[in-house]
Enzyme design. Structure first.
Site, short mmCIF file in Angstrom:
data_model
loop_
_atom_site.label_atom_id
_atom_site.label_comp_id
_atom_site.label_asym_id
_atom_site.label_seq_id
_atom_site.Cartn_x
_atom_site.Cartn_y
_atom_site.Cartn_z
N ASP A 24 72.52 62.74 -5.59
CA ASP A 24 71.45 61.85 -6.04
C ASP A 24 70.33 61.94 -5.02
O ASP A 24 70.49 61.56 -3.86
CB ASP A 24 71.98 60.42 -6.15
CG ASP A 24 70.96 59.46 -6.74
OD1 ASP A 24 69.82 59.89 -7.01
OD2 ASP A 24 71.28 58.27 -6.91
N ASP A 119 66.88 64.41 -10.88
CA ASP A 119 67.25 64.13 -9.50
C ASP A 119 68.74 63.87 -9.29
O ASP A 119 69.14 63.37 -8.23
CB ASP A 119 66.45 62.93 -8.97
CG ASP A 119 66.67 61.67 -9.78
OD1 ASP A 119 67.32 61.74 -10.85
OD2 ASP A 119 66.19 60.59 -9.36
N GLU A 120 69.57 64.23 -10.26
CA GLU A 120 71.00 64.01 -10.12
C GLU A 120 71.78 65.17 -10.74
O GLU A 120 71.38 65.73 -11.77
CB GLU A 120 71.44 62.72 -10.82
CG GLU A 120 70.94 61.45 -10.14
CD GLU A 120 71.40 60.23 -10.90
OE1 GLU A 120 72.31 59.52 -10.42
OE2 GLU A 120 70.85 59.97 -11.99
#
Length: 420
Positions: A24, A119-120
């Site tokens: 993350d 973003d993960e």
């Protein structure tokens, strides 16, 4: 068990069984802005829509979060809490570029990488599958390599996706939280039910009304009782809360194996109302149709994908009578599929539409009574191609439809165009 990359003795931790991590990126959009604007470092930065146009916060830097600003907050409220913040609408091409570089780092450690948003990403580092190295050592190395790009990430590591997701939230920024095999219940039991993805405010209220406040209590609940209230999701919530979930990280297909075109969006806040969900279908169907035109493809199979949480989702498919790349046809089929996948009020965090079973030029047998509809689709195709040309010359925002404008601030910037 919290780890730190500087603790060299922890590189030798043994691991028995599945090892799944969730990377993350810390306050990603704001961190990229601070990277590209050194004068903004150490200052509150907010990426989002305008406060006077009912915008919402997409990402807030940690400096802004100290004032109570958070993602999905109305921009007007964020401005009131932190009037000195630096605001930007964001530079999503730059975010996608840096995200791709980071995902490439993870893919160099393991081919089993499942990107769930910009973003993960989940990744599988089970010992013996691709490497005999400690999963903890791999995670530490990923963090170090990401930091060389000028931003940071937090990682949760456990035996399944649910644990990895919860662990990734425990120590931010720059955190590495490890839940060793066999310690799942000790980690999960004390946590509030809201800590598990997929349990929103409504589900939490129902569970609390049943006397269930923690994941430990949820793990001990009666499956039949929960099924009466939550449907098939109820028993699965118990399995996840007890740490017994079996997860699979789904890697992206190789380019030569691509057989579908799809697009999916993760929203800045969950969609619960039917008109919102149907507008999202129209918005995404338009993007899929546009990419089909770019590739000169038509397909017969329409797929609708919904995600209610990181680990819970449903998918359904249907066939069209003729190969299509018409956005209205794609949207209509997706809405039909929606009826069997979703009940209004259930929060949707991600929605995707795909088209496959591409026409390879076989002769097309037309239905005499459908000839008028076929002509209408050809007319819409010509109009769509004209729209494409205008956008190509003057920018994507040169022509926008109502459903596009509706998702300007609701899109978390986590959209994925996919050929699979």
């Amino acid at each position: 068990m919290k780890q730190n990359a500087s603790h060299e003795h922890e590189l030798t931790i043994s691991w028995d069984g599945p090892a799944i991590g969730l990377l993350d990126l810390d306050a990603f959009f704001a961190s990229v802005e601070q990277l590209d604007h050194p004068e903004w470092r150490g200052k509150p930065v907010i990426v989002g829509g305008d406060a006077d146009h009912r915008g919402v916060v997409s990402t807030a830097s940690y400096e802004a979060r100290r004032y109570g600003v958070h993602s999905a907050m109305p921009s007007a409220e964020a401005k009131r809490l932190c009037p000195q913040a630096i605001w930007t609408h964001g530079h999503f091409d730059r975010y996608r570029e840096l995200s791709a570089r980071i995902m490439s780092i993870v893919e160099q450690e393991t081919p089993l990488v499942e990107q769930v948003s910009i973003d993960e990403a989940f990744f599988d580092v089970t010992p013996g599958r691709f490497s005999r190295e400690s999963p903890v050592a791999i995670c530490q190395r990923i963090q170090k390599r990401v930091s060389t790009l000028g931003i940071t990430c937090s990682i949760g590591l456990g035996t399944n996706k649910t644990i990895a997701k919860i662990a990734s939230e425990k120590e931010k920024p720059r955190g590495l939280t490890v839940v060793l095999p066999g310690s799942e219940r000790a980690f999960l039991d004390p946590l509030p039910v809201r800590a598990m993805s997929g349990i929103g405010a409504s589900a939490e209220a129902k569970l609390v009304a049943m006397g269930i406040h923690t994941l430990g209590q949820l793990a001990q609940a009666d499956p039949k009782r929960l099924e009466r209230i939550f449907g098939i999701m109820g028993p699965r919530m118990i399995i996840r809360a007890s740490g017994r979930e079996h997860s699979q990280v789904i890697e992206a297909c190789a380019p030569e194996d691509r057989k579908s075109v799809s697009n999916e969006r993760t929203f800045s806040h969950d969609l619960t109302a039917r008109d919102e969900v149907e507008a999202a279908i129209d918005h995404i169907a338009d993007m899929v149709a546009r990419r089909l035109r770019e590739k000169d493809l038509k397909g017969r199979t329409i797929t609708l994908k919904l995600k209610f949480s990181y680990a819970e989702g449903r998918t359904a498919q249907c066939q069209t009578s003729q190969p299509t790349r018409d956005k209205r046809t794609i949207a209509q089929k997706a809405r039909t599929l929606l009826q069997n996948l979703w009940a209004e009020g259930t929060p949707i965090r991600l929605l995707g539409i795909g088209v496959s079973s591409f026409d390879k030029g076989e002769p097309e047998q037309l239905d005499l009574f459908a000839a008028h509809d076929h002509d209408d689709e050809e007319l819409r195709e010509r109009l769509a191609r004209t729209t494409d040309q205008v956008r190509a010359r003057f920018g994507k925002q040169a022509i926008s439809f109502g459903y596009d404008l509706r998702f300007t601030d609701k899109d978390a910037g986590n959209g994925h165009d996919q050929d699979s």
